[in-house]
Design an enzyme around this catalytic site. Structure first.
Site, PDB file in Angstrom:
ATOM      1  N   THR A 258     -50.727  40.628  31.709  1.00  0.00           N
ATOM      2  CA  THR A 258     -49.775  39.086  31.288  1.00  0.00           C
ATOM      3  C   THR A 258     -48.888  39.099  32.483  1.00  0.00           C
ATOM      4  OG1 THR A 258     -49.758  40.106  28.923  1.00  0.00           O
ATOM      5  CG2 THR A 258     -48.211  38.311  29.502  1.00  0.00           C
TER       6      THR A 258
ATOM      7  N   GLY B  65     -49.260  47.241  35.252  1.00  0.00           N
ATOM      8  CA  GLY B  65     -48.620  47.171  34.063  1.00  0.00           C
ATOM      9  C   GLY B  65     -46.832  46.606  34.159  1.00  0.00           C
TER      10      GLY B  65
ATOM     11  N   LYS C  86     -36.234  53.279  23.564  1.00  0.00           N
ATOM     12  CA  LYS C  86     -35.679  53.419  24.711  1.00  0.00           C
ATOM     13  C   LYS C  86     -34.535  52.391  25.187  1.00  0.00           C
ATOM     14  CE  LYS C  86     -39.259  56.469  26.734  1.00  0.00           C
ATOM     15  NZ  LYS C  86     -39.951  56.530  27.944  1.00  0.00           N
TER      16      LYS C  86
ATOM     17  N   ARG D 155     -45.067  38.639  32.515  1.00  0.00           N
ATOM     18  CA  ARG D 155     -44.233  39.822  32.187  1.00  0.00           C
ATOM     19  C   ARG D 155     -43.834  40.568  33.662  1.00  0.00           C
ATOM     20  NH1 ARG D 155     -45.765  44.605  27.951  1.00  0.00           N
ATOM     21  NH2 ARG D 155     -43.726  45.580  27.786  1.00  0.00           N
TER      22      ARG D 155
ATOM     23  N   ASP E 158     -37.443  59.948  33.412  1.00  0.00           N
ATOM     24  CA  ASP E 158     -38.630  59.304  33.446  1.00  0.00           C
ATOM     25  C   ASP E 158     -39.060  59.040  35.042  1.00  0.00           C
ATOM     26  OD1 ASP E 158     -39.718  59.378  31.017  1.00  0.00           O
ATOM     27  OD2 ASP E 158     -39.386  57.597  30.788  1.00  0.00           O
TER      28      ASP E 158
ATOM     29  N   THR F  84     -37.623  58.112  22.516  1.00  0.00           N
ATOM     30  CA  THR F  84     -38.988  57.744  22.754  1.00  0.00           C
ATOM     31  C   THR F  84     -39.192  56.438  22.120  1.00  0.00           C
ATOM     32  OG1 THR F  84     -41.320  58.379  23.330  1.00  0.00           O
ATOM     33  CG2 THR F  84     -40.353  58.818  21.090  1.00  0.00           C
TER      34      THR F  84
ATOM     35  N   ASN G 151     -50.127  42.915  36.206  1.00  0.00           N
ATOM     36  CA  ASN G 151     -49.997  43.139  34.861  1.00  0.00           C
ATOM     37  C   ASN G 151     -51.251  42.075  34.237  1.00  0.00           C
ATOM     38  OD1 ASN G 151     -49.002  44.618  32.453  1.00  0.00           O
ATOM     39  ND2 ASN G 151     -47.937  42.731  31.801  1.00  0.00           N
TER      40      ASN G 151
ATOM     41  N   ALA H 283     -42.857  52.006  30.976  1.00  0.00           N
ATOM     42  CA  ALA H 283     -43.039  52.907  32.330  1.00  0.00           C
ATOM     43  C   ALA H 283     -43.215  52.674  33.426  1.00  0.00           C
ATOM     44  CB  ALA H 283     -44.644  53.728  31.742  1.00  0.00           C
TER      45      ALA H 283
ATOM     46  N   SER I 232     -43.401  67.042  22.974  1.00  0.00           N
ATOM     47  CA  SER I 232     -42.051  67.731  23.210  1.00  0.00           C
ATOM     48  C   SER I 232     -41.364  68.891  22.602  1.00  0.00           C
ATOM     49  CB  SER I 232     -41.186  66.477  23.410  1.00  0.00           C
ATOM     50  OG  SER I 232     -41.439  65.478  24.198  1.00  0.00           O
TER      51      SER I 232
HETATM   52  P1  NAP Z   1     -45.309  49.236  26.950  1.00  0.00           P
HETATM   53  O1  NAP Z   1     -43.791  48.840  27.340  1.00  0.00           O
HETATM   54  O2  NAP Z   1     -45.833  48.811  25.557  1.00  0.00           O
HETATM   55  O3  NAP Z   1     -46.294  48.647  28.120  1.00  0.00           O
HETATM   56  C1  NAP Z   1     -47.753  48.411  27.790  1.00  0.00           C
HETATM   57  C2  NAP Z   1     -48.221  48.134  29.279  1.00  0.00           C
HETATM   58  O4  NAP Z   1     -49.474  48.244  29.120  1.00  0.00           O
HETATM   59  C3  NAP Z   1     -47.969  46.453  29.473  1.00  0.00           C
HETATM   60  O5  NAP Z   1     -47.944  45.994  30.864  1.00  0.00           O
HETATM   61  C4  NAP Z   1     -49.416  46.002  28.793  1.00  0.00           C
HETATM   62  O6  NAP Z   1     -49.563  44.610  29.265  1.00  0.00           O
HETATM   63  C5  NAP Z   1     -50.451  46.910  29.330  1.00  0.00           C
HETATM   64  N1  NAP Z   1     -51.744  46.966  28.510  1.00  0.00           N
HETATM   65  C6  NAP Z   1     -51.642  47.629  27.321  1.00  0.00           C
HETATM   66  N2  NAP Z   1     -52.987  47.511  27.152  1.00  0.00           N
HETATM   67  C7  NAP Z   1     -53.865  47.223  28.154  1.00  0.00           C
HETATM   68  C8  NAP Z   1     -55.277  46.845  28.490  1.00  0.00           C
HETATM   69  N3  NAP Z   1     -56.117  46.934  27.659  1.00  0.00           N
HETATM   70  N4  NAP Z   1     -55.509  46.313  29.794  1.00  0.00           N
HETATM   71  C9  NAP Z   1     -54.383  46.086  30.678  1.00  0.00           C
HETATM   72  N5  NAP Z   1     -53.037  46.273  30.335  1.00  0.00           N
HETATM   73  C10 NAP Z   1     -52.697  46.885  29.266  1.00  0.00           C
HETATM   74  O7  NAP Z   1     -45.485  50.766  26.944  1.00  0.00           O
HETATM   75  P2  NAP Z   1     -44.835  51.758  28.117  1.00  0.00           P
HETATM   76  O8  NAP Z   1     -43.649  52.524  27.372  1.00  0.00           O
HETATM   77  O9  NAP Z   1     -44.721  51.218  29.733  1.00  0.00           O
HETATM   78  O10 NAP Z   1     -46.090  52.841  28.364  1.00  0.00           O
HETATM   79  C11 NAP Z   1     -47.269  52.564  28.899  1.00  0.00           C
HETATM   80  C12 NAP Z   1     -48.188  53.895  29.140  1.00  0.00           C
HETATM   81  O11 NAP Z   1     -47.303  54.880  30.056  1.00  0.00           O
HETATM   82  C13 NAP Z   1     -47.998  54.614  27.781  1.00  0.00           C
HETATM   83  O12 NAP Z   1     -49.035  54.404  27.041  1.00  0.00           O
HETATM   84  C14 NAP Z   1     -48.099  56.247  28.339  1.00  0.00           C
HETATM   85  O13 NAP Z   1     -49.442  56.639  28.155  1.00  0.00           O
HETATM   86  C15 NAP Z   1     -47.404  56.144  29.645  1.00  0.00           C
HETATM   87  N6  NAP Z   1     -46.326  56.677  29.941  1.00  0.00           N
HETATM   88  C16 NAP Z   1     -46.636  58.362  30.513  1.00  0.00           C
HETATM   89  C17 NAP Z   1     -45.195  59.038  30.661  1.00  0.00           C
HETATM   90  C18 NAP Z   1     -45.291  60.413  31.086  1.00  0.00           C
HETATM   91  O14 NAP Z   1     -44.555  61.021  31.012  1.00  0.00           O
HETATM   92  N7  NAP Z   1     -46.692  60.757  31.640  1.00  0.00           N
HETATM   93  C19 NAP Z   1     -44.019  58.517  30.173  1.00  0.00           C
HETATM   94  C20 NAP Z   1     -44.149  56.930  29.741  1.00  0.00           C
HETATM   95  C21 NAP Z   1     -44.878  56.438  29.531  1.00  0.00           C
HETATM   96  P3  NAP Z   1     -49.362  43.338  28.710  1.00  0.00           P
HETATM   97  O15 NAP Z   1     -47.769  43.069  29.226  1.00  0.00           O
HETATM   98  O16 NAP Z   1     -49.999  42.254  29.147  1.00  0.00           O
HETATM   99  O17 NAP Z   1     -49.387  43.508  27.366  1.00  0.00           O
END
Ligand code: NAP
Length: 292
Positions: A160, A135, A72, A163, A110, A68, A158, A139, A23
């Site tokens: 889990t 997921g 958030k 969730r 977002d 971030t 997802n 996000a 950013s």
């Molecule tokens: P978060 O709240 O920590 O959620 C993570 C999610 O990923 C949960 O649903 C988790 O499942 C799942 N997960 C993690 N490891 C996994 C695996 N090995 N296999 C299957 N599912 C898995 O994170 P978040 O803020 O939502 O962000 C998630 C991702 O979105 C980030 O890592 C980033 O790459 C992307 N993102 C991109 C933007 C963009 O502007 N492009 C913006 C925001 C986020 P469980 O519930 O089972 O743990």
């Protein structure tokens, strides 16, 4: 770039950690292109000092900030007002500071950034289109809120399952009557509904775990769908490669990052953001990063 002086206006990114964020490069390139004497700086803040950090924004005359991981949701009780979309999503990624009063207003760019990038790729949704979201974290919630607002029907898968159920309940509360359900991989094995778009909103496949994929083993990819992977490090994830091999059109998540940034830029400055300049700055920062 103009030199920093008594007129320089400040914005930044509150998170922990923030050292590897794209950013600052993205926003400083935009300020420079628009001839604005503004700067964007990393603002690392630990959870236990978040309230102090937010009070400091107004006290130090910042115009605004992005928020971030992991703050958030935690920032919300500390703000003076929250925009309806951010309330519906349940998370704030952008704060605008009122220059006169110091009041802090929370926004979420977002969801708008995601929709704007879909449109930029010719993937705008038609009402009733089915979207499968992988997921159930922050996000996924922003993406679900965005596509439900476009009239899509949404399935959430997802790792889990509980969730995913909780996210569906929260979305029903925020958007009464929304067509959203939690699904399991076994449901998809039995038959896939016609699907316009699959969105990876998990962190699976993100650097350094580039060999991970969130796609459930043995489930066939639906014909005719497109895949949007919100992950942008690396630019081509394992999920994108496998989906492409199975005939899907694929798009990576850099454009969403750029367009959420562009929306924040406009909230702070009141002018249109130079999206191409911001994207090029991110690309340069990614190309020069040590992680590849
Ligand atoms: P978060 O709240 O920590 O959620 C993570 C999610 O990923 C949960 O649903 C988790 O499942 C799942 N997960 C993690 N490891 C996994 C695996 N090995 N296999 C299957 N599912 C898995 O994170 P978040 O803020 O939502 O962000 C998630 C991702 O979105 C980030 O890592 C980033 O790459 C992307 N993102 C991109 C933007 C963009 O502007 N492009 C913006 C925001 C986020 P469980 O519930 O089972 O743990």
């Amino acid at each position: 770039m103009s030199s920093i002086d008594g007129e320089t206006r400040l914005t930044g990114l509150i998170g922990w950690p923030v050292a590897h964020s794209l950013s600052p490069a993205m926003h400083n390139a935009a300020f420079e292109r628009c001839g604005l004497n503004w700067r964007y700086v990393p603002l690392p803040a630990r959870a236990e000092r978040l309230a102090e950090a937010l009070r400091g924004l107004a006290a130090l005359g910042f115009c605004g900030a992005n928020v971030t991981v992991p703050h958030k949701v935690a920032v919300m009780p500390h703000l003076d007002a929250i925009d309806p979309a951010a309330l519906g999503i349940g998370a704030v990624n952008t704060i605008v500071v009122d220059g006169e009063t110091g009041r802090l207003t929370g926004h979420n760019t977002d969801a708008a950034g995601f929709l704007s990038d879909l449109e930029a790729h010719g993937l705008a949704l038609t009402p009733g289109a089915h979207v499968l979201i992988l997921g159930a974290g922050g996000a996924a919630r922003a993406v679900a809120y965005a596509v439900l607002g476009e009239g899509a029907t949404v399935s959430i898968l997802n790792r889990t399952h509980d969730r995913a159920e909780r996210l569906v309940a929260a979305l029903h509360e925020a958007l009464p009557g929304a067509a959203v359900q939690a699904v399991r991989a076994a449901d998809l094995m039995r038959g896939f509904p016609a699907t316009a778009l699959i969105v990876n909103a998990t962190s699976a496949g993100m650097w350094p775990d580039v060999n991970h994929t969130p796609w459930p083993y043995g489930v066939p990819y639906p014909e005719g769908a497109a895949l949007y992977d919100t992950v942008y490090r690396p630019a081509h994830t394992r999920l994108m490669r496998e989906a492409e091999t199975n005939g899907l059109r694929v798009v990576g998540g850099l454009g969403m990052l750029v367009r959420q940034g562009a929306a924040a830029f406009s909230l702070w400055t009141g002018i249109d953001a130079p999206v191409d300049v911001m994207e090029a700055a991110c690309q340069r920062a990614l190309d020069g990063a040590m992680w590849e």
